[in-house]
Each structure stands twice: as structure tokens, then as C-alpha cells.
Design an enzyme around this catalytic site. Structure first.
Site, PDB file in Angstrom:
ATOM      1  N   THR A 148       0.822  -1.214   0.000  1.00 37.05           N
ATOM      2  CA  THR A 148       0.000   0.000   0.000  1.00 37.05           C
ATOM      3  C   THR A 148       0.856   1.263   0.000  1.00 37.05           C
ATOM      4  O   THR A 148       1.962   1.271   0.551  1.00 37.05           O
ATOM      5  CB  THR A 148      -0.908  -0.001   1.249  1.00 37.05           C
ATOM      6  OG1 THR A 148      -1.479   1.306   1.411  1.00 37.05           O
ATOM      7  CG2 THR A 148      -0.147  -0.330   2.511  1.00 37.05           C
TER       8      THR A 148
ATOM      9  N   TYR B  68      -1.501   0.052  10.109  1.00 29.49           N
ATOM     10  CA  TYR B  68      -1.784  -0.689   8.868  1.00 29.49           C
ATOM     11  C   TYR B  68      -0.597  -0.587   7.909  1.00 29.49           C
ATOM     12  O   TYR B  68      -0.057  -1.600   7.436  1.00 29.49           O
ATOM     13  CB  TYR B  68      -3.066  -0.146   8.225  1.00 29.49           C
ATOM     14  CG  TYR B  68      -3.266  -0.631   6.819  1.00 29.49           C
ATOM     15  CD1 TYR B  68      -3.482  -1.971   6.549  1.00 29.49           C
ATOM     16  CD2 TYR B  68      -3.223   0.264   5.750  1.00 29.49           C
ATOM     17  CE1 TYR B  68      -3.652  -2.419   5.250  1.00 29.49           C
ATOM     18  CE2 TYR B  68      -3.399  -0.173   4.449  1.00 29.49           C
ATOM     19  CZ  TYR B  68      -3.604  -1.517   4.209  1.00 29.49           C
ATOM     20  OH  TYR B  68      -3.758  -1.947   2.915  1.00 29.49           O
TER      21      TYR B  68
HETATM   22  N1  UFG Z   1     -13.125   9.802   4.096  1.00 27.05           N
HETATM   23  C1  UFG Z   1     -14.057  10.708   4.554  1.00 27.05           C
HETATM   24  N2  UFG Z   1     -15.205  10.224   5.119  1.00 27.05           N
HETATM   25  C2  UFG Z   1     -15.469   8.902   5.227  1.00 27.05           C
HETATM   26  C3  UFG Z   1     -14.514   7.965   4.751  1.00 27.05           C
HETATM   27  C4  UFG Z   1     -13.336   8.460   4.177  1.00 27.05           C
HETATM   28  O1  UFG Z   1     -13.855  11.917   4.484  1.00 27.05           O
HETATM   29  O2  UFG Z   1     -16.523   8.541   5.765  1.00 27.05           O
HETATM   30  C5  UFG Z   1     -11.888  10.300   3.502  1.00 27.05           C
HETATM   31  C6  UFG Z   1     -10.650   9.849   4.261  1.00 27.05           C
HETATM   32  O3  UFG Z   1     -10.361  10.722   5.312  1.00 27.05           O
HETATM   33  C7  UFG Z   1      -9.605   9.855   3.154  1.00 27.05           C
HETATM   34  C8  UFG Z   1     -10.398   9.507   1.900  1.00 27.05           C
HETATM   35  O4  UFG Z   1     -11.757   9.766   2.206  1.00 27.05           O
HETATM   36  O5  UFG Z   1      -9.089  11.134   3.004  1.00 27.05           O
HETATM   37  C9  UFG Z   1     -10.262   8.056   1.505  1.00 27.05           C
HETATM   38  O6  UFG Z   1     -10.562   7.266   2.644  1.00 27.05           O
HETATM   39  P1  UFG Z   1     -10.758   5.686   2.545  1.00 27.05           P
HETATM   40  O7  UFG Z   1     -11.096   5.202   3.933  1.00 27.05           O
HETATM   41  O8  UFG Z   1     -11.678   5.367   1.440  1.00 27.05           O
HETATM   42  O9  UFG Z   1      -9.332   5.183   2.120  1.00 27.05           O
HETATM   43  P2  UFG Z   1      -7.934   5.377   2.866  1.00 27.05           P
HETATM   44  O10 UFG Z   1      -7.173   6.387   2.068  1.00 27.05           O
HETATM   45  O11 UFG Z   1      -8.037   5.621   4.300  1.00 27.05           O
HETATM   46  O12 UFG Z   1      -7.339   3.927   2.783  1.00 27.05           O
HETATM   47  C10 UFG Z   1      -7.445   3.184   1.623  1.00 27.05           C
HETATM   48  C11 UFG Z   1      -7.455   1.705   1.948  1.00 27.05           C
HETATM   49  C12 UFG Z   1      -6.132   1.274   2.442  1.00 27.05           C
HETATM   50  C13 UFG Z   1      -5.041   1.771   1.545  1.00 27.05           C
HETATM   51  C14 UFG Z   1      -5.158   3.242   1.422  1.00 27.05           C
HETATM   52  C15 UFG Z   1      -4.105   3.911   0.626  1.00 27.05           C
HETATM   53  O13 UFG Z   1      -8.441   1.418   2.927  1.00 27.05           O
HETATM   54  O14 UFG Z   1      -6.122  -0.114   2.497  1.00 27.05           O
HETATM   55  O15 UFG Z   1      -6.392   3.518   0.818  1.00 27.05           O
HETATM   56  O16 UFG Z   1      -4.337   5.303   0.729  1.00 27.05           O
HETATM   57  F1  UFG Z   1      -3.837   1.474   2.030  1.00 27.05           F
END
Ligand code: UFG
Length: 327
Positions: A117, A141
């Protein structure tokens, strides 16, 4: 037919990988504990239920199927949860992967494709993230995935375990045929949560932080379509088969979208308003994660075809309206 052991084959990315492997002429053998995966999603090859923490069960599965390669998707993968339960993440992801890698090496399997990731890079504002960027994960993670990368390097040196490491950016979209799609319970990812808010399955999307140092104050991510992502895995397998040795590849498109931009595109694609409210930052979130690498295109011949934001949301929306799994 060549057997490929697909851990996490009942999950979101793993199930799409099984479909792509079958289409490419392989037999994907799913190994999954069904904690976050769905038996219903195992549609393209045999299924072995089991847990990576159970080494004896893994050895049994390697002996039965004699896989030529492993594709390792199974992991706990929620950034927020990993900050609250680091022990669970280290045990499941690192100990589980160590068991798998040891079982693979002991069985004579020498080809391993690993889902890593961009979270292994951490928060490096204004840095172009390519495969040589330093890795300073800021959540458990990302740290657990980075540790597995290190284990793979050591097993390559000691046992000749050739591996391709893919560092994913943010995965979205669904199989355009509607056979498999994204279905997490609970859901934590931006695109499915947005679609839930749009069609009234939840009251509103909460934007996690509006005071980041970005043009509109919300986090920026690089989104890649799940079908393009798994296509890269098949190319990674062929890379290993042709004896090119171990290699790391970023999988992203190089274009960043803020949370508000993803919301705007969702409004346009679905032609419906997005109910939302503004909340606090989520611990562990990086400000900006965008790939600055074209290595996968140049060396693997990877050509993403569905990774525009419109197509990702349109495919996710179709699945969201028609698809679901039962245990
Ligand atoms: N976000 C919101 N509200 C929500 C959910 C997410 O504003 O309810 C935002 C998060 O703060 C982030 C973006 O949307 O800025 C993307 O969030 P996700 O939870 O969809 O994804 P992440 O970036 O946290 O993580 C995902 C995968 C991981 C991977 C990562 C790499 O879950 O496994 O992408 O960035 F490693």
C-alpha cells in the site's frame, strides 16, 4: 491448468483478481477465513476456508493444490481501525503473512505477488511518491504492510522467493459485468459510503477533516479502478513466470482527487445530491497520497482503461444498486 493460491479471494480486490486469473487461463484457489470476505464472492475457482494464523491448515492447502504462485490479498486494511487496535493488525497481517511465506517457501512455491500500500510511504507532502521514496508509515496498517515487504526481501535472499510487491493507491469501482463488487460490513471507504448517502442508506457522508493543507482543505488520494488493478496482478504473475526477478510497483494513476472532488463527481454521475457534514480529521490519515511513478506502465506494460473518476463511480454505482452478497 496452473493453480494460483489467492488469499483473500472472497474479498473485494481478491474476488476481482480471481475473475481476471480465470480469464487469463489460471485456476484461482481462494483461501479465506470469511471474517471480512463473502463465500458468495468465490465464483471463479475452488474455495478453501482457513486462517493465515493456522500454519498447519496452510501447509495442507499447499500440499493439496501445489500452487505455482501465491497472490496475497488477505489482510485487515482499515487505517482508522489499525490506530485503535495495532496488536490485531500486527498479529493478523504480519504473523499471518509470515506463516504464508514460510509455507510457500517450504512447499517449493517460488512466485509471490503481494498487496502492499501507499500507506507505507506515510505523510510526505510535496514529495513525488515513486518506488524509491522513503517509507515512513504513520499508521499501524501501513507499518504492518511495510514489515511484510521486508520479510519478502529476506526470503528472496535466503530461499529464492521471487516476488512482485504492488503498492496500491486507493482502489474503487466494481466489475462492470456485476458479478463481484465492493461489499464491506461495516463499510469505511469513501466511494461506497458516498453512494450509501446518495441513495439514503445512511443519513450523510461525514468529511473527515476540512483543514488540511490542500486547495479545498480535504485529503487528496489517487484512485485506481479495481479491474485495472487486478490486470496489473496478472501482468505481475507473467513477469515472475518469465524469470525477471523481484520488483516493486506503485499502482496509481498519478492524478489526485480531494474528498470534495470525489463528491462532486458522484453528484454528476448519479445526478443526485450528496448529503454530507463536516467532521474532525480521522487519526492516521495522510494529507496527500498520489503516485508519481510510471514504472508499471513502462516495465509491465500496464494500461489502465477504467480508472477515470466517472467510470469508477459509474461502475460502483451500478454494483451498489444491484449487487450484494450473502454469507
Ligand atoms: N473519508 C471521509 N469520510 C469517510 C470515509 C473516508 O472523508 O466517511 C476520507 C478519508 O479521510 C480519506 C479519503 O476519504 O481522506 C479516503 O478514505 P478511505 O477510507 O476510502 O481510504 P484510505 O485512504 O483511508 O485507505 C485506503 C485503503 C487502504 C489503503 C489506502 C491507501 O483502505 O487499504 O487507501 O491510501 F492502504
Amino acid at each position: 491448468m496452473t493453480n494460483i493460491l489467492v488469499t483473500g479471494g472472497a474479498g473485494y480486490i481478491g474476488s476481482h483478481a480471481c475473475k481476471a486469473l480465470k480469464a487469463a487461463g489460471y485456476t484461482p484457489v481462494t483461501f479465506d477465513n470469511l471474517v471480512t470476505g463473502w463465500q458468495d464472492a468465490v465464483r471463479f475457482g475452488p474455495f478453501e476456508q482457513g486462517d493465515l494464523l493456522d500454519l498447519a491448515r496452510l501447509e495442507e492447502v499447499f500440499a493439496r493444490w501445489q500452487p505455482a504462485a501465491v497472490m496475497h490479498f488477505a489482510a485487515l486494511s482499515q487505517v482508522g481501525e489499525s490506530m485503535q487496535q495495532p496488536g490485531t493488525y500486527w498479529r493478523n497481517n504480519v504473523q499471518g503473512s509470515l506463516n504464508l511465506i514460510e509455507a510457500a517457501a517450504a512447499s517449493g512455491c517460488r512466485q509471490f505477488v503481494f498487496s502492499s500500500t501507499c500507506a507505507t510511504y506515510g505523510d510526505q507532502d510535496n514529495v513525488v511518491l515513486d518506488e524509491n521514496s522513503e517509507q515512513h508509515p504513520i499508521n499501524a496498517y501501513g507499518a504492518s504492510k511495510r514489515a511484510i515487504e521486508d520479510i519478502l526481501r529476506d526470503f528472496d535472499a535466503a530461499h529464492g522467493l521471487n516476488h512482485v510487491i504492488f503498492r496500491y493507491f486507493n482502489v474503487a469501482g466494481a466489475d462492470p459485468d456485476g458479478e463481484v463488487g465492493e461489499f464491506h460490513r461495516p463499510e469505511t471507504h469513501l466511494v461506497p459510503l458516498l453512494l450509501d448517502a446518495i441513495d439514503g442508506k445512511r443519513d450523510a457522508l461525514t468529511i473527515f477533516g476540512t483543514d488540511y493543507d490542500t486547495p479545498d482543505g480535504t485529503c487528496i488520494r489517487d484512485y485506481v479502478h479495481v479491474c485495472d488493478l487486478v490486470d496489473a496482478h496478472v501482468l505481475g504473475l507473467k513477469w515472475l513466470e518469465s524469470g525477471k526477478g523481484s520488483r516493486v510497483f506503485n499502482l496509481g494513476t498519478g492524478t489526485g482527487f480531494s474528498v470534495r472532488e470525489v463528491m462532486d463527481h458522484s453528484r454528476t454521475v448519479t445526478n443526485r445530491p450528496v448529503p454530507f457534514n463536516e467532521g474532525d480529521r480521522r487519526p492516521g490519515d495522510c494529507t496527500r497520497l498520489v503516485s508519481g511513478s510510471t514504472r508499471a506502465e513502462a516495465e509491465l506494460g500496464w494500461k489502465p482503461t477504467r480508472s477515470t473518476m466517472e467510470t469508477m463511480i459509474a461502475d460502483a454505482w451500478r454494483w451498489h444498486q444491484n449487487g450484494h452478497y450473502d454469507k
